[in-house]
Design a protein around this motif. Structure first.
Motif, PDB file in Angstrom:
ATOM      1  N   ASP A  79       7.199 -12.196 -18.202  1.00  0.00           N
ATOM      2  CA  ASP A  79       8.187 -13.195 -18.627  1.00  0.00           C
ATOM      3  C   ASP A  79       8.835 -12.704 -19.926  1.00  0.00           C
ATOM      4  O   ASP A  79       8.509 -11.612 -20.430  1.00  0.00           O
ATOM      5  CB  ASP A  79       7.554 -14.591 -18.751  1.00  0.00           C
ATOM      6  N   ALA A  80       9.752 -13.516 -20.453  1.00  0.00           N
ATOM      7  CA  ALA A  80      10.526 -13.051 -21.616  1.00  0.00           C
ATOM      8  C   ALA A  80       9.646 -12.828 -22.850  1.00  0.00           C
ATOM      9  O   ALA A  80       9.970 -12.002 -23.707  1.00  0.00           O
ATOM     10  CB  ALA A  80      11.630 -14.051 -21.922  1.00  0.00           C
ATOM     11  N   THR A  81       8.509 -13.526 -22.920  1.00  0.00           N
ATOM     12  CA  THR A  81       7.653 -13.347 -24.094  1.00  0.00           C
ATOM     13  C   THR A  81       6.871 -12.038 -24.031  1.00  0.00           C
ATOM     14  O   THR A  81       6.241 -11.640 -25.004  1.00  0.00           O
ATOM     15  CB  THR A  81       6.623 -14.499 -24.220  1.00  0.00           C
ATOM     16  N   GLY A  82       6.888 -11.417 -22.850  1.00  0.00           N
ATOM     17  CA  GLY A  82       6.124 -10.182 -22.680  1.00  0.00           C
ATOM     18  C   GLY A  82       4.828 -10.400 -21.937  1.00  0.00           C
ATOM     19  O   GLY A  82       4.046  -9.462 -21.749  1.00  0.00           O
ATOM     20  N   ARG A  83       4.605 -11.661 -21.468  1.00  0.00           N
ATOM     21  CA  ARG A  83       3.359 -11.951 -20.747  1.00  0.00           C
ATOM     22  C   ARG A  83       3.426 -11.359 -19.341  1.00  0.00           C
ATOM     23  O   ARG A  83       4.356 -11.633 -18.581  1.00  0.00           O
ATOM     24  CB  ARG A  83       3.133 -13.460 -20.661  1.00  0.00           C
ATOM     25  N   PHE A  84       2.465 -10.512 -19.013  1.00  0.00           N
ATOM     26  CA  PHE A  84       2.393  -9.870 -17.689  1.00  0.00           C
ATOM     27  C   PHE A  84       2.041 -10.908 -16.632  1.00  0.00           C
ATOM     28  O   PHE A  84       1.148 -11.718 -16.829  1.00  0.00           O
ATOM     29  CB  PHE A  84       1.312  -8.777 -17.729  1.00  0.00           C
ATOM     30  N   PHE A  85       2.766 -10.917 -15.493  1.00  0.00           N
ATOM     31  CA  PHE A  85       2.370 -11.867 -14.446  1.00  0.00           C
ATOM     32  C   PHE A  85       2.276 -11.245 -13.051  1.00  0.00           C
ATOM     33  O   PHE A  85       2.053 -11.950 -12.083  1.00  0.00           O
ATOM     34  CB  PHE A  85       3.277 -13.110 -14.427  1.00  0.00           C
ATOM     35  N   GLY A  86       2.441  -9.932 -12.926  1.00  0.00           N
ATOM     36  CA  GLY A  86       2.221  -9.353 -11.590  1.00  0.00           C
ATOM     37  C   GLY A  86       2.827  -7.978 -11.442  1.00  0.00           C
ATOM     38  O   GLY A  86       3.617  -7.529 -12.273  1.00  0.00           O
ATOM     39  N   ASN A  87       2.411  -7.310 -10.363  1.00  0.00           N
ATOM     40  CA  ASN A  87       2.960  -5.991 -10.032  1.00  0.00           C
ATOM     41  C   ASN A  87       3.829  -6.110  -8.798  1.00  0.00           C
ATOM     42  O   ASN A  87       3.603  -6.976  -7.961  1.00  0.00           O
ATOM     43  CB  ASN A  87       1.825  -5.015  -9.688  1.00  0.00           C
ATOM     44  N   VAL A  88       4.813  -5.230  -8.683  1.00  0.00           N
ATOM     45  CA  VAL A  88       5.556  -5.133  -7.433  1.00  0.00           C
ATOM     46  C   VAL A  88       4.961  -3.961  -6.667  1.00  0.00           C
ATOM     47  O   VAL A  88       5.138  -2.808  -7.054  1.00  0.00           O
ATOM     48  CB  VAL A  88       7.058  -4.854  -7.672  1.00  0.00           C
ATOM     49  N   PRO A  89       4.227  -4.260  -5.584  1.00  0.00           N
ATOM     50  CA  PRO A  89       3.663  -3.152  -4.814  1.00  0.00           C
ATOM     51  C   PRO A  89       4.786  -2.412  -4.092  1.00  0.00           C
ATOM     52  O   PRO A  89       5.808  -2.999  -3.772  1.00  0.00           O
ATOM     53  CB  PRO A  89       2.739  -3.841  -3.812  1.00  0.00           C
ATOM     54  N   THR A  90       4.630  -1.134  -3.865  1.00  0.00           N
ATOM     55  CA  THR A  90       5.666  -0.393  -3.139  1.00  0.00           C
ATOM     56  C   THR A  90       5.043   0.525  -2.111  1.00  0.00           C
ATOM     57  O   THR A  90       3.952   1.052  -2.321  1.00  0.00           O
ATOM     58  CB  THR A  90       6.549   0.424  -4.101  1.00  0.00           C
ATOM     59  N   ASP A  91       5.755   0.656  -0.981  1.00  0.00           N
ATOM     60  CA  ASP A  91       5.280   1.518   0.103  1.00  0.00           C
ATOM     61  C   ASP A  91       6.066   2.818   0.158  1.00  0.00           C
ATOM     62  O   ASP A  91       5.929   3.589   1.093  1.00  0.00           O
ATOM     63  CB  ASP A  91       5.462   0.815   1.464  1.00  0.00           C
ATOM     64  N   LEU A  92       6.924   3.057  -0.825  1.00  0.00           N
ATOM     65  CA  LEU A  92       7.833   4.209  -0.696  1.00  0.00           C
ATOM     66  C   LEU A  92       7.188   5.531  -1.114  1.00  0.00           C
ATOM     67  O   LEU A  92       7.739   6.586  -0.838  1.00  0.00           O
ATOM     68  CB  LEU A  92       9.120   3.968  -1.485  1.00  0.00           C
ATOM     69  N   GLY A  93       6.050   5.452  -1.788  1.00  0.00           N
ATOM     70  CA  GLY A  93       5.349   6.687  -2.128  1.00  0.00           C
ATOM     71  C   GLY A  93       4.553   7.198  -0.937  1.00  0.00           C
ATOM     72  O   GLY A  93       4.428   6.523   0.088  1.00  0.00           O
ATOM     73  N   SER A  94       4.060   8.408  -1.047  1.00  0.00           N
ATOM     74  CA  SER A  94       3.238   9.006   0.018  1.00  0.00           C
ATOM     75  C   SER A  94       2.410  10.092  -0.649  1.00  0.00           C
ATOM     76  O   SER A  94       2.606  10.374  -1.838  1.00  0.00           O
ATOM     77  CB  SER A  94       4.151   9.620   1.093  1.00  0.00           C
ATOM     78  N   PRO A  95       1.510  10.752   0.080  1.00  0.00           N
ATOM     79  CA  PRO A  95       0.795  11.851  -0.565  1.00  0.00           C
ATOM     80  C   PRO A  95       1.748  12.932  -1.087  1.00  0.00           C
ATOM     81  O   PRO A  95       1.457  13.621  -2.057  1.00  0.00           O
ATOM     82  CB  PRO A  95      -0.084  12.404   0.575  1.00  0.00           C
ATOM     83  N   ALA A  96       2.933  13.048  -0.473  1.00  0.00           N
ATOM     84  CA  ALA A  96       3.859  14.123  -0.872  1.00  0.00           C
ATOM     85  C   ALA A  96       4.750  13.745  -2.047  1.00  0.00           C
ATOM     86  O   ALA A  96       5.206  14.616  -2.783  1.00  0.00           O
ATOM     87  CB  ALA A  96       4.739  14.508   0.319  1.00  0.00           C
ATOM     88  N   VAL A  97       5.040  12.456  -2.209  1.00  0.00           N
ATOM     89  CA  VAL A  97       5.956  12.040  -3.280  1.00  0.00           C
ATOM     90  C   VAL A  97       5.427  10.782  -3.957  1.00  0.00           C
ATOM     91  O   VAL A  97       4.856   9.903  -3.299  1.00  0.00           O
ATOM     92  CB  VAL A  97       7.393  11.746  -2.752  1.00  0.00           C
ATOM     93  N   PRO A  98       5.620  10.657  -5.279  1.00  0.00           N
ATOM     94  CA  PRO A  98       5.246   9.398  -5.934  1.00  0.00           C
ATOM     95  C   PRO A  98       6.186   8.273  -5.502  1.00  0.00           C
ATOM     96  O   PRO A  98       7.232   8.531  -4.905  1.00  0.00           O
ATOM     97  CB  PRO A  98       5.414   9.719  -7.422  1.00  0.00           C
ATOM     98  N   ALA A  99       5.826   7.049  -5.823  1.00  0.00           N
ATOM     99  CA  ALA A  99       6.665   5.911  -5.441  1.00  0.00           C
ATOM    100  C   ALA A  99       7.983   5.921  -6.209  1.00  0.00           C
ATOM    101  O   ALA A  99       9.024   5.529  -5.677  1.00  0.00           O
ATOM    102  CB  ALA A  99       5.914   4.607  -5.708  1.00  0.00           C
ATOM    103  N   ASN A 100       7.963   6.373  -7.462  1.00  0.00           N
ATOM    104  CA  ASN A 100       9.171   6.395  -8.295  1.00  0.00           C
ATOM    105  C   ASN A 100       9.103   7.569  -9.262  1.00  0.00           C
ATOM    106  O   ASN A 100       8.018   7.979  -9.687  1.00  0.00           O
ATOM    107  CB  ASN A 100       9.262   5.127  -9.166  1.00  0.00           C
TER     108      ASN A 100
END
Ligand SMILES: Cc1cc2nc3c(=O)[nH]c(=O)nc-3n(C[C@H](O)[C@H](O)[C@H](O)COP(=O)(O)OP(=O)(O)OC[C@H]3O[C@@H](n4cnc5c(N)ncnc54)[C@H](O)[C@@H]3O)c2cc1C
Length: 376
Positions: A79-100
């Motif tokens: 949130d705007a205060t900097g409080r962590f509230f979750g991760n966005v999981p991603t399926d775009l990575g693979s053993p050959a390439v990172p997700a981002n």
């Protein structure tokens, strides 16, 4: 036969250089006409999601991009205060390439330019199109330098304000659509805690942090900007500081560094919705010229690179240009549209417009990764 195919690429940006590299790998040495001088690259940094990295791997530049960039697996939400509230999981990575992979635009440009040069491309910098006539069997082209030549295919990778799009499809496609939103991007030294993508949601703006290398990062701030105002660069620092004023945590610390207009890029968020097909005869537009989208999925450059790889693959399989371009539309249209639709939905959601239920929309934030995980 295809080894002798003559291809002119108009625009030596991300997509144009990718196409020159991909064609060269297949024995086709393309000509590239680029309006800017060789050394100039505009912009800050880019996020390269896993599907972009797969395309870059096929161009032989993945290792270099990963070596100079900063890979990360997920986005952390706050949130705007900097409080962590979750991760966005991603399926775009693979053993050959990172997700981002975060990377500076200059580094990506240099990697693609080297790959295109190695692949035998000829560059005409500071050069645009002066005239073009499609004879059906070939295209006669005159460049602004006065050079004339015949080509089997002309590909416009000339960006969001493509002149070629306008000359092929008419004046109504000259100007991209403004979304009512704009984004500030600010380049700075990377604090060690910025070790992955991070998003912070405020009331009137969204802030993102993207690591670009071991030492550098950029901050982006998306905000509403009704009427597409023209801002003087001297006002960038004060405006960005104002936008960041409500944020806490590391964003508040980074705000204190915002002083120099030269470190800030301001961009209106615009889209291009060109109806299919994106070609007329032997001339086609690709990348942003055909399908620029809001940056909310960080997929614009990814789609341009994929366009290039797919087009080169199809050209190497056939020298029948009409068939190639038809097949190209078949491969690219729905994937690029899906990215545009979901990016637009995310932009609207941030502006308070409800996200359509999965059953009401063909493409949704929930299914876009499944689509992008598939081969381009
Ligand atoms: C704020 C913002 C953030 C973004 N972030 C991301 C991100 O994180 N990840 C991502 O994948 N994408 C991102 N994008 C999108 C990405 O930058 C574009 O989609 C991508 O650059 C498109 O590549 P392109 O080759 O089609 O066009 P460009 O890279 O814009 O290249 C076009 C080239 O054509 C040249 N040119 C123009 N006119 C002519 C002419 N008449 N003759 C010759 N040359 C000409 C230009 O000088 C330029 O070099 C972002 C975009 C914006 C606005």
């Amino acid at each position: 036969m295809t080894a002798r195919l003559r291809v002119l690429i108009l625009g030596g940006g991300i997509g144009g250089l990718s196409l020159a590299a991909a064609l060269g790998q297949r024995g086709i040495a393309a000509d590239v006409a680029e309006a800017r001088e060789a050394s100039s690259v505009l912009g800050v940094g880019l996020i390269q999601p896993g599907n972009a990295l797969r395309a870059l791997r096929s161009l032989g530049v993945l290792e270099r991009c990963l070596a100079v960039g900063f890979s990360f697996e997920q986005w952390k939400l706050h949130d705007a205060t900097g409080r962590f509230f979750g991760n966005v999981p991603t399926d775009l990575g693979s053993p050959a390439v990172p997700a981002n992979n975060g990377i500076s635009r200059r580094e990506l440009h240099d990697a693609l330019l080297d790959a295109a040069a190695r692949a035998g491309a000829t560059f005409f910098f500071g050069t645009t199109l002066a005239g073009l006539h499609d004879h059906g069997s070939h295209v006669s082209v005159t460049l602004s330098s006065g050079k004339s030549a015949d080509y089997d295919l002309v590909v416009g990778f000339d960006g969001i304000r493509s002149e070629l799009r306008c000359s092929l499809f008419g004046e109504r496609y000259r100007t991209p659509s403004y979304t009512g939103h704009a984004v500030f991007r600010f380049m700075t030294e990377r604090p060690s805690e910025v070790d992955g993508g991070a998003l912070y949601f405020g009331r009137a703006s969204k802030v993102g942090l993207v690591p670009l290398s071991a030492t550098r990062m950029y901050l982006f701030a998306v905000t509403r900007a009704p009427g597409n105002p023209r801002l003087s660069p001297v006002t960038y620092p004060s405006r960005l500081r104002e936008l960041l004023a409500g944020f806490g945590g590391v964003v508040a610390e980074l705000r204190e560094r915002v002083r120099n207009p030269d470190d800030i890029v301001y961009s209106p968020i615009e889209e291009v919705l060109l109806p299919s097909p994106w070609h007329r005869g032997r001339v086609v537009v690709c990348g942003d010229a055909a399908h620029a989208s809001a940056p909310h999925l960080a997929q614009g450059a990814a789609m341009a690179i994929e366009d290039a790889v797919v087009l080169a693959e199809l050209i190497s399989g056939s020298d029948d240009i009409p068939t190639v371009l038809e097949a190209f539309m078949h491969r690219r249209l729905s994937r690029c549209r899906a990215v545009q639709e979901v990016s637009h939905t995310l932009l609207q959601a941030e502006a308070g417009v409800p996200v359509p239920a999965a059953s009401d929309a063909l493409h949704t934030p929930q299914n876009i990764e499944r689509i992008l995980s598939q081969p381009a």
